[in-house]
Design an enzyme around this catalytic site. Structure first.
Site, PDB file in Angstrom:
ATOM      1  N   ILE A  32       0.884  -1.248  -0.051  1.00  0.00           N
ATOM      2  CA  ILE A  32      -0.159   0.040   0.098  1.00  0.00           C
ATOM      3  C   ILE A  32       0.877   1.144   0.042  1.00  0.00           C
ATOM      4  O   ILE A  32       0.673   2.175  -1.039  1.00  0.00           O
ATOM      5  CB  ILE A  32      -1.036   0.006   1.112  1.00  0.00           C
ATOM      6  CG1 ILE A  32      -2.104  -0.956   0.934  1.00  0.00           C
ATOM      7  CG2 ILE A  32      -1.591   1.460   1.397  1.00  0.00           C
ATOM      8  CD1 ILE A  32      -2.964  -1.014   1.940  1.00  0.00           C
ATOM      9  N   LYS A 140       7.421  12.783  15.462  1.00  0.00           N
ATOM     10  CA  LYS A 140       8.315  13.414  16.143  1.00  0.00           C
ATOM     11  C   LYS A 140       9.684  13.817  15.519  1.00  0.00           C
ATOM     12  O   LYS A 140       9.970  15.097  15.571  1.00  0.00           O
ATOM     13  CB  LYS A 140       8.625  12.649  17.500  1.00  0.00           C
ATOM     14  CG  LYS A 140       9.161  13.623  18.562  1.00  0.00           C
ATOM     15  CD  LYS A 140       8.875  12.970  19.929  1.00  0.00           C
ATOM     16  CE  LYS A 140       9.548  14.382  20.993  1.00  0.00           C
ATOM     17  NZ  LYS A 140       9.987  13.786  22.304  1.00  0.00           N
ATOM     18  N   SER A 173      -4.125   3.510   8.678  1.00  0.00           N
ATOM     19  CA  SER A 173      -4.906   2.622   9.940  1.00  0.00           C
ATOM     20  C   SER A 173      -5.665   1.686   9.256  1.00  0.00           C
ATOM     21  O   SER A 173      -5.481   0.905   8.210  1.00  0.00           O
ATOM     22  CB  SER A 173      -5.783   3.832  10.740  1.00  0.00           C
ATOM     23  OG  SER A 173      -6.395   3.035  11.754  1.00  0.00           O
ATOM     24  N   LYS A 191      -4.502   0.308  16.067  1.00  0.00           N
ATOM     25  CA  LYS A 191      -5.315   1.467  15.152  1.00  0.00           C
ATOM     26  C   LYS A 191      -5.837   2.496  15.694  1.00  0.00           C
ATOM     27  O   LYS A 191      -6.110   3.416  15.356  1.00  0.00           O
ATOM     28  CB  LYS A 191      -5.827   0.540  14.234  1.00  0.00           C
ATOM     29  CG  LYS A 191      -4.775  -0.298  13.340  1.00  0.00           C
ATOM     30  CD  LYS A 191      -3.760   0.294  12.683  1.00  0.00           C
ATOM     31  CE  LYS A 191      -3.081  -0.351  11.606  1.00  0.00           C
ATOM     32  NZ  LYS A 191      -1.864   0.399  11.006  1.00  0.00           N
TER      33      LYS A 191
HETATM   34  C1  HXC Z   1       0.842 -15.149  18.023  1.00  0.00           C
HETATM   35  C2  HXC Z   1       2.820 -14.002  17.513  1.00  0.00           C
HETATM   36  C3  HXC Z   1       2.874 -14.401  16.140  1.00  0.00           C
HETATM   37  C4  HXC Z   1       1.569 -14.955  15.599  1.00  0.00           C
HETATM   38  C5  HXC Z   1       4.594 -13.141  16.328  1.00  0.00           C
HETATM   39  N1  HXC Z   1       3.981 -13.266  17.763  1.00  0.00           N
HETATM   40  N2  HXC Z   1       3.925 -13.894  15.445  1.00  0.00           N
HETATM   41  N3  HXC Z   1       2.051 -14.428  18.537  1.00  0.00           N
HETATM   42  N4  HXC Z   1       0.777 -15.437  16.865  1.00  0.00           N
HETATM   43  N5  HXC Z   1       1.475 -15.327  14.478  1.00  0.00           N
HETATM   44  C6  HXC Z   1       4.871 -12.971  18.926  1.00  0.00           C
HETATM   45  C7  HXC Z   1       6.290 -13.700  19.135  1.00  0.00           C
HETATM   46  O1  HXC Z   1       5.835 -14.996  19.573  1.00  0.00           O
HETATM   47  C8  HXC Z   1       6.768 -12.658  20.152  1.00  0.00           C
HETATM   48  O2  HXC Z   1       6.167 -12.861  21.597  1.00  0.00           O
HETATM   49  C9  HXC Z   1       6.057 -11.227  19.675  1.00  0.00           C
HETATM   50  O3  HXC Z   1       4.975 -11.458  19.030  1.00  0.00           O
HETATM   51  C10 HXC Z   1       7.134 -10.532  18.886  1.00  0.00           C
HETATM   52  O4  HXC Z   1       7.604 -11.261  17.948  1.00  0.00           O
HETATM   53  P1  HXC Z   1       9.052 -11.128  17.066  1.00  0.00           P
HETATM   54  O5  HXC Z   1       8.993 -11.997  16.026  1.00  0.00           O
HETATM   55  O6  HXC Z   1      10.017 -11.290  18.169  1.00  0.00           O
HETATM   56  O7  HXC Z   1       8.926  -9.486  16.899  1.00  0.00           O
HETATM   57  P2  HXC Z   1       9.205  -8.712  15.531  1.00  0.00           P
HETATM   58  O8  HXC Z   1      10.326  -9.223  14.794  1.00  0.00           O
HETATM   59  O9  HXC Z   1       9.233  -7.400  16.293  1.00  0.00           O
HETATM   60  O10 HXC Z   1       7.684  -8.902  14.797  1.00  0.00           O
HETATM   61  C11 HXC Z   1       6.632  -8.190  15.136  1.00  0.00           C
HETATM   62  C12 HXC Z   1       5.416  -8.706  14.391  1.00  0.00           C
HETATM   63  C13 HXC Z   1       5.634  -9.062  13.014  1.00  0.00           C
HETATM   64  C14 HXC Z   1       4.195  -7.947  14.449  1.00  0.00           C
HETATM   65  C15 HXC Z   1       5.122  -9.837  15.253  1.00  0.00           C
HETATM   66  O11 HXC Z   1       4.564  -9.846  12.707  1.00  0.00           O
HETATM   67  C16 HXC Z   1       5.949  -8.185  11.984  1.00  0.00           C
HETATM   68  O12 HXC Z   1       7.140  -7.682  12.105  1.00  0.00           O
HETATM   69  N6  HXC Z   1       5.209  -8.114  11.086  1.00  0.00           N
HETATM   70  C17 HXC Z   1       5.676  -6.630  10.205  1.00  0.00           C
HETATM   71  C18 HXC Z   1       5.214  -6.866   8.979  1.00  0.00           C
HETATM   72  C19 HXC Z   1       3.610  -6.987   9.071  1.00  0.00           C
HETATM   73  O13 HXC Z   1       3.140  -7.496   9.742  1.00  0.00           O
HETATM   74  N7  HXC Z   1       3.010  -6.389   7.753  1.00  0.00           N
HETATM   75  C20 HXC Z   1       1.505  -6.650   7.771  1.00  0.00           C
HETATM   76  C21 HXC Z   1       1.027  -5.315   8.048  1.00  0.00           C
HETATM   77  S1  HXC Z   1      -0.713  -5.537   7.488  1.00  0.00           S
HETATM   78  P3  HXC Z   1       6.801 -13.689  22.848  1.00  0.00           P
HETATM   79  O14 HXC Z   1       6.027 -13.722  23.865  1.00  0.00           O
HETATM   80  O15 HXC Z   1       6.994 -15.135  22.316  1.00  0.00           O
HETATM   81  O16 HXC Z   1       8.106 -12.754  22.774  1.00  0.00           O
HETATM   82  C22 HXC Z   1      -1.666  -4.576   8.468  1.00  0.00           C
HETATM   83  C23 HXC Z   1      -2.926  -4.609   7.707  1.00  0.00           C
HETATM   84  C24 HXC Z   1      -4.150  -4.304   9.153  1.00  0.00           C
HETATM   85  O17 HXC Z   1      -1.301  -4.088   9.105  1.00  0.00           O
HETATM   86  C25 HXC Z   1      -5.537  -4.428   8.588  1.00  0.00           C
HETATM   87  C26 HXC Z   1      -5.956  -5.187   7.472  1.00  0.00           C
HETATM   88  C27 HXC Z   1      -7.180  -5.205   6.763  1.00  0.00           C
END
Ligand code: HXC
Length: 286
Positions: A32, A140, A173, A191
């Site tokens: 996006i 910021k 958002s 969000k």
């Molecule tokens: C449950 C999960 C999980 C899952 C990760 N975690 N994936 N828990 N189910 N599927 C938990 C991990 O176990 C850990 O907890 C904690 O989340 C942090 O995970 P890390 O991998 O160490 O963190 P990080 O590398 O910072 O990753 C952040 C993230 C990841 C949010 C978890 O998915 C990410 O980086 N995403 C970025 C890209 C993304 O998501 N893009 C999509 C955006 S789409 P513990 O307790 O084990 O330490 C979007 C659209 C929304 O936002 C609206 C749609 C209509």
């Protein structure tokens, strides 16, 4: 006397409307946000996109630069929006290399599907930190540049701003929290916080000429969000639930972005522009 057509017609969606302007975008390598930036670049802007993955961010920057001959697009990878010092360094580099920051898109987000009982405190914190703290850090780091830009682009609302527009923020958002969405409590909380932040920024920074708005995309085709969130079997159901009978396109989010950043969006401040084909209104009926 010939009519000044700009008295009523804004000069939107034309080549050059963002000439000499710079857009700074977090999450800019995503589907996006890259479309939002690409549209801005096609219409004259230079850009700086921020991401965590170095290769993905730099490759996307090069790709976006092809939208217009002579465009400058910098990709700064290895920047986690949860780290304010990295964002500040990126904003300073953007302003130094490209000359200003006129528009900001806070688009970095984190998401996954999980029920409340599957989410650890750290998982919830990770999503809130990326979405809310990350958006805060983005504003910021860029605010002094935006205030400088806004001062140069004031408008009386009647004539076209002589130097175009500037000093504007869009937060990306979602609509998940309008009605409650299963498996998305963490993102819904995050969000809602982003939406609230945008309104506060709008009111607080408005007197300096800043505008702050939210774009809330619904289900948009070919995006990481939809790929992550929809399982094959639920995808057809979601598709049918959209009143327009189709998913949106990234172009439609880019169009909303141009509207808000262009001369047409001058007096829109503190609003949420939902671009979802009417999807969220159907909550509970499909
Ligand atoms: C449950 C999960 C999980 C899952 C990760 N975690 N994936 N828990 N189910 N599927 C938990 C991990 O176990 C850990 O907890 C904690 O989340 C942090 O995970 P890390 O991998 O160490 O963190 P990080 O590398 O910072 O990753 C952040 C993230 C990841 C949010 C978890 O998915 C990410 O980086 N995403 C970025 C890209 C993304 O998501 N893009 C999509 C955006 S789409 P513990 O307790 O084990 O330490 C979007 C659209 C929304 O936002 C609206 C749609 C209509």
């Amino acid at each position: 006397m010939p009519m000044d057509r700009y008295e009523y017609v804004s000069d939107v969606w034309r080549d050059g409307i963002f000439d000499n302007k710079v857009v700074f975008c977090t999450g800019g390598a995503g589907s996006i946000c890259s479309a939002q930036v690409r549209a801005m670049v096609a219409l004259g802007a230079n850009a700086c996109i921020i991401g965590r993955n170095v290769e993905k961010t730099e490759t996307m920057a090069k790709d976006i630069a092809t939208a217009r001959s002579g465009a400058k697009v910098i990709g700064i990878g290895a920047v986690d929006v949860r780290r304010p010092e990295l964002l500040q360094a990126a904003a300073d580099r953007c302003a130094k290399e490209l000359g200003s920051i006129d528009f900001v898109i806070a688009g970095a987000a984190g998401n996954f599907l999980a029920t409340m009982d599957q989410i650890s405190p750290n998982a919830l914190k990770s999503v809130i930190d990326i979405d809310v703290l990350g958006s805060y850090n983005t504003v910021k780091a860029t605010l002094p540049y935006l205030v400088e830009s806004a001062a140069k682009h004031r408008t009386d609302g009647k004539t076209r701003p002589a130097n175009g527009t500037g000093g504007r923020i869009i937060f990306v958002s979602a609509t998940l929290h309008y009605s409650g969405t299963a498996l998305q409590s963490h993102v819904s909380v995050a969000k809602a916080g982003v939406d609230a932040m945008s309104v506060s920024v709008a009111i607080e920074q408005g007197p300096k000429g800043i505008t702050s708005n939210v774009i809330a995309p619904g289900p948009i085709a070919d995006t990481e969000g939809v790929a992550r969130l929809s399982k094959k079997e639920t995808r057809v159901k979601a598709y049918k639930a959209v009143p327009t009978g189709r998913y949106g396109s990234v172009k439609e989010i880019a169009d909303a972005t141009i509207y808000l950043f262009s001369d047409s969006g001058n007096y829109v401040n503190g609003e949420t522009l939902v671009v979802d084909g009417g999807h969220w209104h159907t909550a509970g009926t499909s």
